[in-house]
Motif scaffolding. Structure first.
Motif, PDB file in Angstrom:
ATOM      1  N   ALA A 190       0.858  -1.195   0.000  1.00 17.51           N
ATOM      2  CA  ALA A 190       0.000   0.000   0.000  1.00 17.51           C
ATOM      3  C   ALA A 190       0.885   1.232   0.000  1.00 17.51           C
ATOM      4  N   PHE A 191       0.647   2.134  -0.943  1.00 13.82           N
ATOM      5  CA  PHE A 191       1.472   3.324  -1.093  1.00 13.82           C
ATOM      6  C   PHE A 191       0.612   4.575  -0.972  1.00 13.82           C
ATOM      7  N   PHE A 192       0.870   5.356   0.084  1.00 14.77           N
ATOM      8  CA  PHE A 192       0.217   6.651   0.293  1.00 14.77           C
ATOM      9  C   PHE A 192       1.264   7.763   0.332  1.00 14.77           C
ATOM     10  N   THR A 193       2.401   7.533  -0.276  1.00 18.54           N
ATOM     11  CA  THR A 193       3.498   8.483  -0.263  1.00 18.54           C
ATOM     12  C   THR A 193       3.061   9.841  -0.801  1.00 18.54           C
ATOM     13  N   ASP A 194       3.393  10.888  -0.049  1.00 20.64           N
ATOM     14  CA  ASP A 194       3.146  12.273  -0.478  1.00 20.64           C
ATOM     15  C   ASP A 194       1.659  12.574  -0.672  1.00 20.64           C
ATOM     16  N   ALA A 195       0.798  11.801  -0.024  1.00 23.11           N
ATOM     17  CA  ALA A 195      -0.636  12.103  -0.071  1.00 23.11           C
ATOM     18  C   ALA A 195      -0.955  13.245   0.888  1.00 23.11           C
ATOM     19  N   ARG A 196      -2.123  13.877   0.696  1.00 19.05           N
ATOM     20  CA  ARG A 196      -2.578  14.980   1.542  1.00 19.05           C
ATOM     21  C   ARG A 196      -4.002  14.673   1.996  1.00 19.05           C
ATOM     22  N   ILE A 197      -4.174  14.500   3.308  1.00 21.89           N
ATOM     23  CA  ILE A 197      -5.492  14.207   3.867  1.00 21.89           C
ATOM     24  C   ILE A 197      -5.891  15.379   4.757  1.00 21.89           C
ATOM     25  N   SER A 198      -6.842  16.183   4.294  1.00 21.09           N
ATOM     26  CA  SER A 198      -7.173  17.427   4.993  1.00 21.09           C
ATOM     27  C   SER A 198      -7.961  17.190   6.267  1.00 21.09           C
ATOM     28  N   ASP A 199      -8.832  16.201   6.251  1.00 13.81           N
ATOM     29  CA  ASP A 199      -9.685  15.941   7.409  1.00 13.81           C
ATOM     30  C   ASP A 199      -9.285  14.610   8.046  1.00 13.81           C
ATOM     31  N   HIS A 200     -10.241  13.872   8.536  1.00 16.24           N
ATOM     32  CA  HIS A 200      -9.977  12.652   9.293  1.00 16.24           C
ATOM     33  C   HIS A 200      -9.414  11.544   8.404  1.00 16.24           C
ATOM     34  N   ALA A 201      -8.315  10.945   8.838  1.00 17.87           N
ATOM     35  CA  ALA A 201      -7.732   9.789   8.166  1.00 17.87           C
ATOM     36  C   ALA A 201      -8.051   8.563   9.014  1.00 17.87           C
ATOM     37  N   ASP A 202      -8.918   7.700   8.520  1.00 17.54           N
ATOM     38  CA  ASP A 202      -9.399   6.570   9.308  1.00 17.54           C
ATOM     39  C   ASP A 202      -8.832   5.264   8.757  1.00 17.54           C
TER      40      ASP A 202
END
Length: 260
Positions: A190-202
């Protein structure tokens, strides 16, 4: 020489105009669904998709014996590869919905409701796309690699209970609302590199069976990894947590940098 220069400029203008028209081409979601029903590969680039892209209403829809509740459950299966690049989805993109007996749609599944979901049997690519409506992939199975790189989700991206059997890639993606991967099962990397999560990350109860990378990911709201299982390795190098993340009861191998 002057005449040749004018001709070259005119040719360049024509090419630029043609590209502009292509970049602004419009496609109805119903046409895409018909193509899937005809078992033809979908490859859409530089297009605006209008209408609701509802994968739960394919012609191969089958009634299932629900293992979750006593309610009715229907399953559709996308049996062709999907590729969307540089597209804008004006409507909702749905692989999950619930309907009451009167046909009205509700977000949460309760009594006297019918569940509709869709699975994806081939490779799925949504790359550099903008989702202006809802995105619902709750309970979806992705049998092959799932690529969601460099996208923009305006509203919550719902992948709760999703099952990724191969690699899942969300690199460089912007979640302008919440990113819901609660109970998601990542069997590949699973790759979330350099992602941007503005609100809740669940990611509560998420199962990471292979490597997972959150390097340089920015968590603008709360980040919930409670009970998550990192079976191989969790890379959070240079991750930016604006609030203290919750890793209570998380298991396995992961390393956090003390930047919060």
């Amino acid at each position: 020489m002057k005449s040749k220069r004018i001709s070259l400029l005119a040719a360049a203008f024509v090419l630029a105009f043609a590209f502009s028209v292509q970049a602004q081409s419009s496609l109805d979601a119903a046409d895409i669904l018909r193509k899937i029903d005809d078992k033809r590969q979908v490859d859409v680039r530089d297009a605006v998709i209008r209408g609701t892209l509802d994968f739960t209403e394919l012609s191969n829809q089958q009634r299932m014996k629900s293992s979750r509740m006593a309610n009715d459950e229907y399953k559709s299966r996308v049996e062709v590869p999907l590729t969307f690049r540089n597209c804008t989805f004006k409507g909702d993109v749905i692989a999950y919905k619930t309907l009451e007996k009167d046909g009205n749609q509700r977000r949460n599944w309760g009594n006297d409701q019918t569940l509709y979901t869709a699975d994806f049997k081939e490779k799925v690519v949504f790359e550099n796309c903008t989702f202006e409506g809802k995105t619902e992939f709750k309970y979806s199975d992705f049998d092959e690699i799932a690529v969601f790189n460099d996208n923009k989700f305006r509203y919550e991206a719902n992948f709760k209970y999703a099952n990724f059997r191969e690699d899942a890639r969300f690199e460089g993606t912007e979640f302008n609302d919440s990113a819901n991967f609660k109970y998601a099962d990542f069997r590949g990397a699973a790759f979330f590199t350099d992602a941007r999560i503005s609100d809740h990350a669940d990611f509560k109860y998420a199962e990471f069976n292979d490597e997972v990378k959150f390097a340089k990911t920015r968590f603008g709201g709360s980040a919930d990894f409670k009970y998550a299982d990192f079976n191989r390795s969790g890379d959070f190098s240079n991750a930016d947590f604006r609030n203290r993340p919750d890793f209570k009861y998380a298991q396995g191998r992961y390393k956090l940098e003390s930047n919060f």
